[in-house]
Design a protein around this motif. Structure first.
Motif, mmCIF file in Angstrom:
data_model
loop_
_atom_site.group_PDB
_atom_site.id
_atom_site.type_symbol
_atom_site.label_atom_id
_atom_site.label_comp_id
_atom_site.label_asym_id
_atom_site.label_seq_id
_atom_site.Cartn_x
_atom_site.Cartn_y
_atom_site.Cartn_z
ATOM 1 N N SER A 2 0.834 -1.206 0.000
ATOM 2 C CA SER A 2 0.000 0.000 0.000
ATOM 3 C C SER A 2 0.865 1.251 0.000
ATOM 4 O O SER A 2 0.547 2.234 -0.679
ATOM 5 N N TYR A 3 1.966 1.197 0.742
ATOM 6 C CA TYR A 3 2.859 2.358 0.790
ATOM 7 C C TYR A 3 3.482 2.595 -0.578
ATOM 8 O O TYR A 3 3.608 3.746 -1.021
ATOM 9 N N ALA A 4 3.895 1.532 -1.271
ATOM 10 C CA ALA A 4 4.481 1.675 -2.609
ATOM 11 C C ALA A 4 3.497 2.336 -3.561
ATOM 12 O O ALA A 4 3.869 3.194 -4.368
ATOM 13 N N GLN A 6 0.899 4.270 -2.635
ATOM 14 C CA GLN A 6 0.685 5.645 -2.173
ATOM 15 C C GLN A 6 1.807 6.569 -2.632
ATOM 16 O O GLN A 6 1.574 7.724 -3.010
ATOM 17 N N GLN A 7 3.033 6.066 -2.598
ATOM 18 C CA GLN A 7 4.186 6.873 -2.973
ATOM 19 C C GLN A 7 4.440 6.883 -4.476
ATOM 20 O O GLN A 7 5.341 7.581 -4.946
ATOM 21 N N ALA A 8 3.669 6.097 -5.234
ATOM 22 C CA ALA A 8 3.817 6.024 -6.695
ATOM 23 C C ALA A 8 5.264 5.746 -7.102
ATOM 24 O O ALA A 8 5.848 6.450 -7.928
ATOM 25 N N VAL A 9 5.844 4.703 -6.500
ATOM 26 C CA VAL A 9 7.231 4.349 -6.822
ATOM 27 C C VAL A 9 7.311 3.847 -8.258
ATOM 28 O O VAL A 9 6.314 3.438 -8.859
ATOM 29 N N ARG A 193 13.730 2.701 0.272
ATOM 30 C CA ARG A 193 13.488 3.509 -0.932
ATOM 31 C C ARG A 193 14.853 3.822 -1.552
ATOM 32 O O ARG A 193 15.698 4.467 -0.926
ATOM 33 N N GLU A 195 16.973 5.528 -4.675
ATOM 34 C CA GLU A 195 16.872 6.518 -5.737
ATOM 35 C C GLU A 195 18.179 6.541 -6.524
ATOM 36 O O GLU A 195 19.262 6.687 -5.937
ATOM 37 N N THR A 205 17.100 4.917 1.641
ATOM 38 C CA THR A 205 16.398 5.389 2.831
ATOM 39 C C THR A 205 15.575 4.250 3.420
ATOM 40 O O THR A 205 14.727 3.666 2.729
ATOM 41 N N LEU A 207 12.731 2.504 5.596
ATOM 42 C CA LEU A 207 11.367 2.835 5.987
ATOM 43 C C LEU A 207 10.899 1.791 6.997
ATOM 44 O O LEU A 207 10.382 0.738 6.635
ATOM 45 N N ARG A 209 8.679 0.053 8.752
ATOM 46 C CA ARG A 209 7.223 -0.073 8.793
ATOM 47 C C ARG A 209 6.742 -1.422 9.340
ATOM 48 O O ARG A 209 5.555 -1.725 9.301
#
Length: 396
Positions: A2-4, A6-9, A193, A195, A205, A207, A209
């Motif tokens: 869900s986080y992925a 939400q963050q539109a990775v 995450r 980048e 980074t 996370l 969770r």
């Protein structure tokens, strides 16, 4: 997941051992299919490699799921690649290699084609491998060899504990498992995450969770004046650690603690009995989260004045003199004889057929400092027992 979304990775990477065992693949089919469908509906591709636990199961699952956005790289031990093309931003190439059997002693980098990493966009390498363990049977690779490859980042599977091994370019990261799998895996868990960009250093980074977290807590109870103080010190420590965990990221629902009590205390004997009642019973809530005790060990020492006791000539005094000499690292004849007896006793354990499978472990071959601490701790317990017997006789 869900986080992925939400963050539109731009993509999700799985570094192997997605399925624990080959005979569990059917149980994983439904959850995997549903997860891939949700990510696919959001336009997020998933790239994976197979590890030593799912070398057979994950490729078979990949054949069974319906997911155009799922890419299993490196089947059969051959390197593979896919290019992730976000709607906005630079394309990123992902290269990967999968286990073809449970044990593989050769470095997969030996078969990495020179022309596979692209030079017109950033490349991320994905391996399930054992870092800087040349004798490993789990695809050993060296940090130096990884750094020589023209990639922006390496994501490694196999180690469950998250670990950023090198933050230089290329960064080398063990993302670890999303949830801790046993009490030895302490600290925060969760996705990372990553980048990457052309001509720029990659960043990672964490996370945190995970809803479950394991921790080791050392609690000094030397200042306790009664048993209630010991209980208060423990619950305060559990509560404080749970609050810290809540501040570090999304709230963990469970903080599972392995407690070790330390310090000299007149309640040493009571503490030894008390800790046996806590595992599975002692719970400390903080709002919607709970800290619980998984195990508890008393490493406390009796509150004894060794110097005063050593002034006598009775057996407790002789033992106190020996403990002081060991503490001061004395080399007199008494200490040498004691160490000789200790080493002889330790050797008899190491040489026992019952312990043959454990012969190379640190537990059977402790260093002198560890052994001295054990001797001091057991000596104090023996001294406490000797004094209690002496006191009992004097009162008869």
């Amino acid at each position: 997941m869900s986080y992925a979304i939400q963050q539109a990775v731009d993509g999700v990477v799985l570094t192997g051992d997605v399925v624990d065992a080959q005979n569990k693949r059917y149980e994983a089919l439904g959850p995997l299919q549903r997860g891939l469908r949700r990510l696919g509906d959001a336009g997020i591709p998933v790239v994976a490699v197979a590890g030593n636990h799912d070398f057979d199961a994950l490729p078979r699952l990949a054949n069974m799921v319906e997911a155009e956005h799922f890419h299993l790289l490196g089947r059969g031990g051959d390197w593979g690649a896919v290019t992730v093309r976000p709607e906005a931003g630079t394309p990123v190439q992902v290269v990967g290699w999968s286990f073809r059997e449970a044990h593989m002693s050769d470095s997969p980098l030996e078969t990495l084609p020179d022309d596979l990493p692209r030079d017109d966009c950033p490349t991320v390498g994905v391996l399930h491998a054992d870092l800087d363990a040349p004798k490993s049977v789990y695809a050993p690779v060296s940090l130096d060899a990884l750094r020589r490859q023209p990639v922006s980042a390496w994501l490694l599977g196999h180690i469950h504990a998250p670990s950023l091994r090198d933050d230089r370019s290329p960064l080398v990261l063990y993302p670890g498992s999303l949830q801790p799998l046993d009490p030895s895996e302490t600290g925060a868990h969760g996705p990372w995450r990553i980048e990457v960009a052309p001509d720029e250093a990659s960043t990672a980074t964490h996370l945190p969770r995970a809803s479950l977290r394991y921790e080791r807590l050392n609690v000094d109870v030397a200042a306790a004046d009664e048993e209630a103080d010991v209980e208060a010190a423990v619950t305060d420590a559990m509560r404080a650690r749970l609050r810290e965990a809540r501040e570090e990221g999304p709230t963990p629902r469970r903080l599972v603690c392995r407690l070790t009590l330390t310090g000299r205390t007149a309640f040493h004997r009571a503490v030894c009995d008390l800790v046996e009642t806590w595992p599975g019973e002692l719970e400390v809530p903080v709002e919607e989260s709970t800290a619980i005790v998984e195990s508890a060990t008393a490493r406390t020492r009796p509150a004894l004045d060794l110097e005063q006791i050593a002034e006598g000539t009775d057996p407790p005094a002789v033992l106190a003199q020996l403990l002081l000499a060991i503490q001061d690292e004395s080399e007199d004849a008494q200490v040498r004889d004691a160490w000789a007896a200790i080493e002889e006793a330790l050797s008899s354990v190491r040489d026992s057929p019952a312990y043959e499978p454990l012969r190379d472990t640190e537990a059977l071959s402790p260093d002198r400092e560890t052994l001295a601490e054990t001797v001091r701790r057991q000596g104090l317990l023996l001294l406490d027992e000797l004094r209690s017997q002496t006191d009992a006789v004097s009162h008869e």
